[in-house]
Scaffold this motif. Structure first.
Motif, mmCIF file in Angstrom:
data_model
loop_
_atom_site.group_PDB
_atom_site.id
_atom_site.type_symbol
_atom_site.label_atom_id
_atom_site.label_comp_id
_atom_site.label_asym_id
_atom_site.label_seq_id
_atom_site.Cartn_x
_atom_site.Cartn_y
_atom_site.Cartn_z
ATOM 1 N N LEU A 34 -41.129 -9.046 10.676
ATOM 2 C CA LEU A 34 -41.485 -8.869 9.323
ATOM 3 C C LEU A 34 -40.178 -8.704 8.501
ATOM 4 C CD1 LEU A 34 -44.277 -6.266 9.829
ATOM 5 C CD2 LEU A 34 -44.334 -8.422 8.422
ATOM 6 N N SER A 35 -39.175 -8.281 9.207
ATOM 7 C CA SER A 35 -37.650 -8.133 8.448
ATOM 8 C C SER A 35 -37.288 -9.625 8.063
ATOM 9 C CB SER A 35 -36.949 -7.183 9.295
ATOM 10 O OG SER A 35 -36.384 -7.723 10.318
ATOM 11 N N LEU A 36 -37.541 -10.468 9.057
ATOM 12 C CA LEU A 36 -36.953 -11.633 8.926
ATOM 13 C C LEU A 36 -37.794 -12.561 7.978
ATOM 14 C CD1 LEU A 36 -36.099 -12.778 12.442
ATOM 15 C CD2 LEU A 36 -34.470 -12.091 10.797
ATOM 16 N N GLY A 37 -38.823 -12.030 7.330
ATOM 17 C CA GLY A 37 -39.822 -12.743 6.460
ATOM 18 C C GLY A 37 -40.545 -13.631 6.955
ATOM 19 N N LEU A 38 -40.968 -13.359 8.278
ATOM 20 C CA LEU A 38 -41.851 -14.285 8.985
ATOM 21 C C LEU A 38 -43.513 -13.620 8.687
ATOM 22 C CD1 LEU A 38 -39.911 -15.094 12.168
ATOM 23 C CD2 LEU A 38 -40.011 -16.094 9.852
ATOM 24 N N ARG A 39 -44.315 -14.421 8.701
ATOM 25 C CA ARG A 39 -45.956 -14.182 8.371
ATOM 26 C C ARG A 39 -46.448 -13.413 9.686
ATOM 27 N NH1 ARG A 39 -47.949 -18.648 7.416
ATOM 28 N NH2 ARG A 39 -46.864 -19.091 5.370
ATOM 29 N N VAL A 40 -46.807 -12.025 9.563
ATOM 30 C CA VAL A 40 -47.153 -11.328 10.607
ATOM 31 C C VAL A 40 -48.544 -10.281 10.047
ATOM 32 C CG1 VAL A 40 -46.558 -9.512 12.122
ATOM 33 C CG2 VAL A 40 -45.052 -11.164 11.786
ATOM 34 N N PRO A 41 -49.586 -10.490 10.458
ATOM 35 C CA PRO A 41 -50.454 -9.477 10.140
ATOM 36 C C PRO A 41 -50.009 -7.959 10.063
ATOM 37 C CG PRO A 41 -51.417 -10.935 11.763
ATOM 38 C CD PRO A 41 -49.956 -11.167 11.707
ATOM 39 N N PRO A 42 -50.385 -7.253 8.981
ATOM 40 C CA PRO A 42 -50.077 -5.746 8.819
ATOM 41 C C PRO A 42 -50.519 -5.036 10.018
ATOM 42 C CG PRO A 42 -51.089 -6.700 7.001
ATOM 43 C CD PRO A 42 -51.258 -7.837 7.622
ATOM 44 N N ALA A 43 -49.488 -4.175 10.311
ATOM 45 C CA ALA A 43 -49.606 -3.250 11.562
ATOM 46 C C ALA A 43 -49.049 -2.032 11.277
ATOM 47 C CB ALA A 43 -49.104 -4.071 12.750
ATOM 48 N N VAL A 44 -49.436 -0.938 12.090
ATOM 49 C CA VAL A 44 -48.916 0.305 12.393
ATOM 50 C C VAL A 44 -48.726 0.612 13.826
ATOM 51 C CG1 VAL A 44 -49.700 1.080 10.049
ATOM 52 C CG2 VAL A 44 -50.980 1.555 12.189
ATOM 53 N N VAL A 45 -47.943 1.685 14.315
ATOM 54 C CA VAL A 45 -47.693 1.619 15.745
ATOM 55 C C VAL A 45 -47.911 3.376 16.010
ATOM 56 C CG1 VAL A 45 -45.095 1.859 15.315
ATOM 57 C CG2 VAL A 45 -46.395 1.403 17.484
ATOM 58 N N ILE A 46 -48.453 3.762 16.991
ATOM 59 C CA ILE A 46 -48.390 4.882 17.327
ATOM 60 C C ILE A 46 -47.481 5.083 18.529
ATOM 61 C CG2 ILE A 46 -49.979 6.700 18.733
ATOM 62 C CD1 ILE A 46 -52.264 5.066 17.603
ATOM 63 N N PRO A 47 -46.317 5.614 18.241
ATOM 64 C CA PRO A 47 -45.141 5.556 19.022
ATOM 65 C C PRO A 47 -45.357 6.099 20.685
ATOM 66 C CG PRO A 47 -44.671 6.618 17.049
ATOM 67 C CD PRO A 47 -46.075 6.669 17.295
ATOM 68 N N VAL A 48 -44.356 5.629 21.514
ATOM 69 C CA VAL A 48 -44.345 6.018 22.889
ATOM 70 C C VAL A 48 -44.531 7.453 23.161
ATOM 71 C CG1 VAL A 48 -43.203 5.660 25.049
ATOM 72 C CG2 VAL A 48 -43.223 4.045 23.575
#
Length: 591
Positions: A34-48
């Motif tokens: 995402l930081s590189l501007g590539l197309r990725v479906p939106p996401a969230v993460v529950i951390p380790v």
């Protein structure tokens, strides 16, 4: 008591890239793409750390986590313009595992979550394709029933209706799939956390020396649909050939596929050339982004992607598992391309990979005269022999008894990993070069052949086999093999030259004439018979009074430490193995 700085859910929006140890490799790669501007479906993460909290709390999600997850879903709704559980404009999500250290296929993933009766009807209406809506719901019911409710189901195939699958789950478990999307979500997150403690995940960690106290993150991501229409599908792309290391993209594509269809090895896939005929713009975009990711990471990438109605989305990128031969070639090629230096190239080639490259090979004349029992797609080069065994547990027990076995399976799943580790080689009826069997055997350095044809594996059971993972052939009987040498392999020769120039030990292949050489295989015979491993002090004591030594133990961590401490010259048939071990144990001199 929880820390006041606890953050149970983090948004992955590309504005920052969280620490990999915190969010796991999958979420980390999404944030970076995402930081590189590539197309990725939106996401969230529950951390380790939340996995550890969950396990310590007797496997329950507390109110703080559930509240944060609900807020995370609101974040996804805002970014997609859709709503979770709302038939008028539904958002479905995937729930995926992701540890800090890549463990391909060892933990669980659930797709199309949030599905209900009303949403199936809505998808049928909005797409104009009831079959697509039914297939999407059936896939969810199968995954939820199998992974969350632990129903014993056959692998998913298109055909059974969602109702039929739900009835099978109810019959087998006595439980029904929740209709409430948030209940589905919370149950799925718990199941993914639980998969960290699965038998297969523990076996994988034990083999690779990965600590058990880590845990997995859980990524919740808006779904895109490879099964939507005839301009949709899913695939896997390696930025270089993971089998040979050749600097050319290698991919597999499944029109109309979704999720694990490709890596599961259960579906017939096609190559990039066929994909380009139907979706030329998507392929061009994919190759352009793959090049960006390889340069960004200075490493070969294994990229999962989905195309929905002609639009490309990236779902994951990670360092590609590769065959030992590919590891050697890729290290040299990346150096030649200026992406890594000598030291990094040496760090990317292990002594175990060099041993695999130097495994004995088939004599071409012997192979030409041998009887071929099966032929398929080469998945990991090398030659190995043994008796064909169908059951992974039997492979483990017979290997433990000292027998060489070849695991022959219709296809492999993460539940078969212990048998794959025990086997000398693997053969499967189905699957391609990006299937589970291919990826895992390349990581293990096991010669393998996949896609030999349905029903073939059963015919190999009990037979003595020679498996050639380079040609993709399985031969009858145990064939004679010929020696492989470093000096016969120009690419391995370059690695050897680098290692010789950087080694912290003096290693030679022939002793200086007139110098007495300590033979540690003889001097340590009594200690080798004991159950306790030989330590550095014992090796050091055996070296006293000598200036040179030879012996298998000098290619181990303890051996190179003792050699370094005493300043002896190591005499080895293959100096490269000792030098690589020394570099990994002691580092580069002056570094």
């Amino acid at each position: 008591m929880m820390s006041t700085t606890r953050s149970p859910v983090l948004s992955l929006d590309g504005t920052s890239v969280p620490d990999r140890d915190l969010v796991g490799g999958k979420a980390w790669s999404l944030a970076q793409m995402l930081s590189l501007g590539l197309r990725v479906p939106p996401a969230v993460v529950i951390p380790v750390p939340e996995c550890r909290h969950y396990l310590e709390a007797e496997r329950s999600l507390d109110e703080e986590v559930q509240s944060a997850i609900r807020s995370g879903i609101k974040d996804l709704e805002r970014r997609t313009g859709r709503r979770f559980g709302d038939p008028s404009h539904p958002m479905l999500v995937s729930v995926r595992s992701g540890a800090a250290v890549s463990m391909p296929g060892m933990m669980d993933t659930i797709l199309n979550l949030g599905m209900t009766d009303a949403i199936e009807e809505s998808l049928a209406t909005s797409s104009g394709d009831p079959a697509y809506a039914r297939d999407t719901r059936a896939r969810f019911c199968h995954a939820f029933g199998e992974i969350v409710l632990k129903a014993d189901l056959d692998p998913y195939v298109t055909g059974p209706t969602p109702t039929e699958i739900c009835e099978r789950v109810q019959e087998d478990t006595g439980r029904s799939i929740p209709a409430d999307p948030y209940e589905q979500l919370f149950d799925a997150i718990c199941a993914v956390f639980d998969s960290w403690q699965s038998t297969r995940a523990k076996s994988y960690r034990r083999h690779w020396g990965i600590p058990d106290d880590g845990g997995t993150a859980v990524t919740v991501q808006a779904m895109v649909f490879g099964n939507l229409d005839d301009r949709s599908g899913t695939g896997v792309l390696f930025t270089r050939n993971p089998l040979s290391g050749a600097p050319e993209p290698y991919g597999e594509w499944l029109p109309g596929g979704q999720g694990e269809d490709v890596v599961g090895g259960t579906h017939a896939v096609v190559g990039l050339a066929q994909m380009r005929e139907h979706l030329p713009e998507a392929v061009s975009e994919l190759l352009d982004w793959a090049d960006t990711l390889e340069k960004e990471h200075a490493e070969v990438q294994d990229i999962e992607f989905t195309v929905e109605s002609g639009t490309l989305y990236l779902l994951q990128t990670r360092a590609a598992k590769r065959s030992p031969e590919a590891a050697v070639r890729i290290a040299v090629d990346l150096f030649d391309e200026g992406l890594i230096d000598h030291d990094e190239g040496l760090a990317r080639v292990t002594p175990e990979q060099v041993r695999s490259v130097l495994m004995p090979r088939l004599d071409p004349a012997v192979a030409a005269a041998a009887s071929v029992l099966a032929a398929g797609e080469p998945a990991c080069p090398g030659v190995a022999t043994g008796v064909g065994v169908l059951d992974p547990d039997e492979a483990v027990s017979r290997s433990a008894a000292g027998e060489n076995v070849v695991l022959v399976r219709p296809t492999t799943s993460p539940d078969d990993v212990h048998g794959m580790i025990a086997a000398k080689a693997v053969v499967t009826d189905l699957g391609g070069a990006t299937s589970h069997a291919a990826v895992v055997t390349r990581a293990l350095g096991r010669p393998s052949v996949v896609g030999v044809g349905k029903g073939t594996a059963a015919s190999l059971v009990g037979r003595h086999l020679t498996v050639d993972g380079r040609s993709g052939r399985v031969y009858d009987t145990i064939l004679d093999l010929v020696e492989a040498r470093v000096e016969d392999d120009p690419i391995l020769g370059r690695i050897a030259a680098w290692a010789a120039g950087s080694s912290p030990l003096n290693v030679v292949d022939h002793p200086v004439e007139g110098v007495e050489v300590a033979d540690l295989d003889l001097l340590l015979t009594d200690l080798s018979a004991r159950e306790t491993p030989i330590d550095v002090d014992q090796i050091t004591a055996a070296l006293e009074g000598f200036s040179s030594a030879r012996g298998a133990i000098l290619a181990t961590e303890q051996g190179v430490r003792a050699a370094h401490d005493t300043g002896i010259t190591v005499v080895a048939d293959c100096p490269l193995l000792v030098q690589l071990t020394a570099l990994r144990t002691l580092g580069t001199p002056g570094a």
